[in-house]
Write a protein that holds these residues in place. Sequence first.
Motif, PDB file in Angstrom:
ATOM      1  N   PHE A 304       0.835  -1.198   0.000  1.00 11.03           N
ATOM      2  CA  PHE A 304       0.000   0.000   0.000  1.00 11.03           C
ATOM      3  C   PHE A 304       0.870   1.249   0.000  1.00 11.03           C
ATOM      4  O   PHE A 304       1.698   1.446   0.880  1.00 11.03           O
ATOM      5  CB  PHE A 304      -0.911   0.008   1.228  1.00 11.03           C
ATOM      6  CG  PHE A 304      -1.725   1.260   1.374  1.00 11.03           C
ATOM      7  CD1 PHE A 304      -1.384   2.228   2.295  1.00 11.03           C
ATOM      8  CD2 PHE A 304      -2.834   1.480   0.575  1.00 11.03           C
ATOM      9  CE1 PHE A 304      -2.123   3.389   2.426  1.00 11.03           C
ATOM     10  CE2 PHE A 304      -3.585   2.635   0.695  1.00 11.03           C
ATOM     11  CZ  PHE A 304      -3.233   3.599   1.625  1.00 11.03           C
ATOM     12  N   ASN A 305       0.699   2.086  -1.015  1.00 10.83           N
ATOM     13  CA  ASN A 305       1.239   3.438  -1.004  1.00 10.83           C
ATOM     14  C   ASN A 305       2.765   3.502  -1.013  1.00 10.83           C
ATOM     15  O   ASN A 305       3.347   4.529  -0.667  1.00 10.83           O
ATOM     16  CB  ASN A 305       0.705   4.208   0.223  1.00 10.83           C
ATOM     17  CG  ASN A 305       0.701   5.708  -0.012  1.00 10.83           C
ATOM     18  OD1 ASN A 305       0.660   6.152  -1.145  1.00 10.83           O
ATOM     19  ND2 ASN A 305       0.768   6.470   1.064  1.00 10.83           N
ATOM     20  N   ALA A 306       3.422   2.423  -1.383  1.00  9.06           N
ATOM     21  CA  ALA A 306       4.885   2.408  -1.533  1.00  9.06           C
ATOM     22  C   ALA A 306       5.600   3.012  -0.332  1.00  9.06           C
ATOM     23  O   ALA A 306       6.495   3.835  -0.456  1.00  9.06           O
ATOM     24  CB  ALA A 306       5.286   3.148  -2.813  1.00  9.06           C
ATOM     25  N   THR A 307       5.179   2.594   0.854  1.00  7.89           N
ATOM     26  CA  THR A 307       5.819   3.100   2.075  1.00  7.89           C
ATOM     27  C   THR A 307       7.286   2.722   2.118  1.00  7.89           C
ATOM     28  O   THR A 307       8.145   3.529   2.468  1.00  7.89           O
ATOM     29  CB  THR A 307       5.099   2.527   3.308  1.00  7.89           C
ATOM     30  OG1 THR A 307       3.722   2.892   3.238  1.00  7.89           O
ATOM     31  CG2 THR A 307       5.710   3.057   4.597  1.00  7.89           C
ATOM     32  N   PHE A 308       7.577   1.482   1.779  1.00 10.96           N
ATOM     33  CA  PHE A 308       8.952   0.989   1.763  1.00 10.96           C
ATOM     34  C   PHE A 308       9.450   0.894   0.333  1.00 10.96           C
ATOM     35  O   PHE A 308       8.664   0.899  -0.621  1.00 10.96           O
ATOM     36  CB  PHE A 308       9.026  -0.400   2.400  1.00 10.96           C
ATOM     37  CG  PHE A 308       8.645  -0.439   3.852  1.00 10.96           C
ATOM     38  CD1 PHE A 308       9.490   0.062   4.823  1.00 10.96           C
ATOM     39  CD2 PHE A 308       7.432  -0.991   4.248  1.00 10.96           C
ATOM     40  CE1 PHE A 308       9.144   0.017   6.158  1.00 10.96           C
ATOM     41  CE2 PHE A 308       7.077  -1.049   5.583  1.00 10.96           C
ATOM     42  CZ  PHE A 308       7.935  -0.537   6.543  1.00 10.96           C
ATOM     43  N   ASN A 309      10.770   0.783   0.200  1.00 13.60           N
ATOM     44  CA  ASN A 309      11.343   0.468  -1.100  1.00 13.60           C
ATOM     45  C   ASN A 309      11.487  -1.049  -1.224  1.00 13.60           C
ATOM     46  O   ASN A 309      10.672  -1.704  -1.825  1.00 13.60           O
ATOM     47  CB  ASN A 309      12.695   1.171  -1.279  1.00 13.60           C
ATOM     48  CG  ASN A 309      12.553   2.660  -1.498  1.00 13.60           C
ATOM     49  OD1 ASN A 309      11.493   3.130  -1.891  1.00 13.60           O
ATOM     50  ND2 ASN A 309      13.603   3.412  -1.220  1.00 13.60           N
ATOM     51  N   HIS A 310      12.528  -1.593  -0.629  1.00 12.83           N
ATOM     52  CA  HIS A 310      12.759  -3.041  -0.690  1.00 12.83           C
ATOM     53  C   HIS A 310      13.232  -3.528   0.674  1.00 12.83           C
ATOM     54  O   HIS A 310      14.441  -3.670   0.897  1.00 12.83           O
ATOM     55  CB  HIS A 310      13.804  -3.379  -1.756  1.00 12.83           C
ATOM     56  CG  HIS A 310      13.436  -2.961  -3.140  1.00 12.83           C
ATOM     57  ND1 HIS A 310      13.925  -1.818  -3.731  1.00 12.83           N
ATOM     58  CD2 HIS A 310      12.610  -3.537  -4.051  1.00 12.83           C
ATOM     59  CE1 HIS A 310      13.428  -1.706  -4.947  1.00 12.83           C
ATOM     60  NE2 HIS A 310      12.630  -2.727  -5.165  1.00 12.83           N
TER      61      HIS A 310
END
Length: 342
Positions: A304-310
Amino acid sequence: MNRRTMLTGAASAVAAGIATTLTTDTRAAAAPAGPETLGQGAFRYREIVGWGRLDRAEVPVEDCHAITENRDGHIVLLTNDKRNNIITYRKDGTFVAKRENRFPAAHALEFQVDARGDELLWITDHQASVIALLTPDGREVKRLNADALAAKYPDLSKYHATNVAVMKAGDFYISDGYGSHFIHHFDPDWKYIETFGGAGAAPENLKQPHAIYVDTRRGTEELLVCDRANALLKWFSPKGELLRTVAVPGSQPSNVTPMANGHLAIASLNAMILILDAQDKVVSAVGGEAPVYENGVLKPLVPFNATFNHPHDVYVDKAGAIYVAQWNSNRSYPRKFDPVKA
């Protein structure tokens, strides 16, 4: 200007003012009061913005591959920037120390307290497939080079170790996550015993076994393997017998850390931290939409919502705070998330 024009102009100005006020108020109400709350149920978190950021010129990072806590209560980060493979923080995010330049592809870090009570560090370099055992001051105690498995790999370029798990008695297991998908077992004297896993379509086969973890929640030592490319978690006996499998569709499980009350946190490379309960059910997707089960089967998880990268590794301290190390994330420093009180 006549009176009507003046009144009309005044009314327009008042209306415009009201509209501006309403718009501003609406935006203020819509804007979050602070960092976004991530996760669901009893496992919700907010980021401590700016935690762990350091002077890039003095303490650079490349990929942040591993994160854990040492016996002194400090958070320890492993990065593949060979100017300082190991960076140590206080829990408030302030810098303590940096060291190491021997591991250009530093990938995994584990702490172990040996029989004498000494704390040791296990470091995995995935390009050279080196497993190194160090004292906290950097003295190398032992090293296992790739040629220790030459009998298993006629072509050693097919072997790329990604993680190590150490049993209480000293046996250890190496996951070949970037090579031929095997798990290798060595005894406490670092002598090779056996291999299991490997590529294939059988239940016991693996595809990118990125990490391996000794799970003792059921009273015995079991090996939990993050079968990343298959989006599966697989438990094996110490002899390599498959015990059970849990599907986590939509995720890329990469590393494991224990939590309180038999829970586990799983770093998923595609932008989530999964929280599993003592029955291995996903009860929260931190950075993802709420997990949904239908007839006991988990539906694909959705970031959801690209909170983290990898997220490449995760650690949870005794206070319940989450620390996340990220791969391929524009040289970003680790991140800390505090639990949200109910």
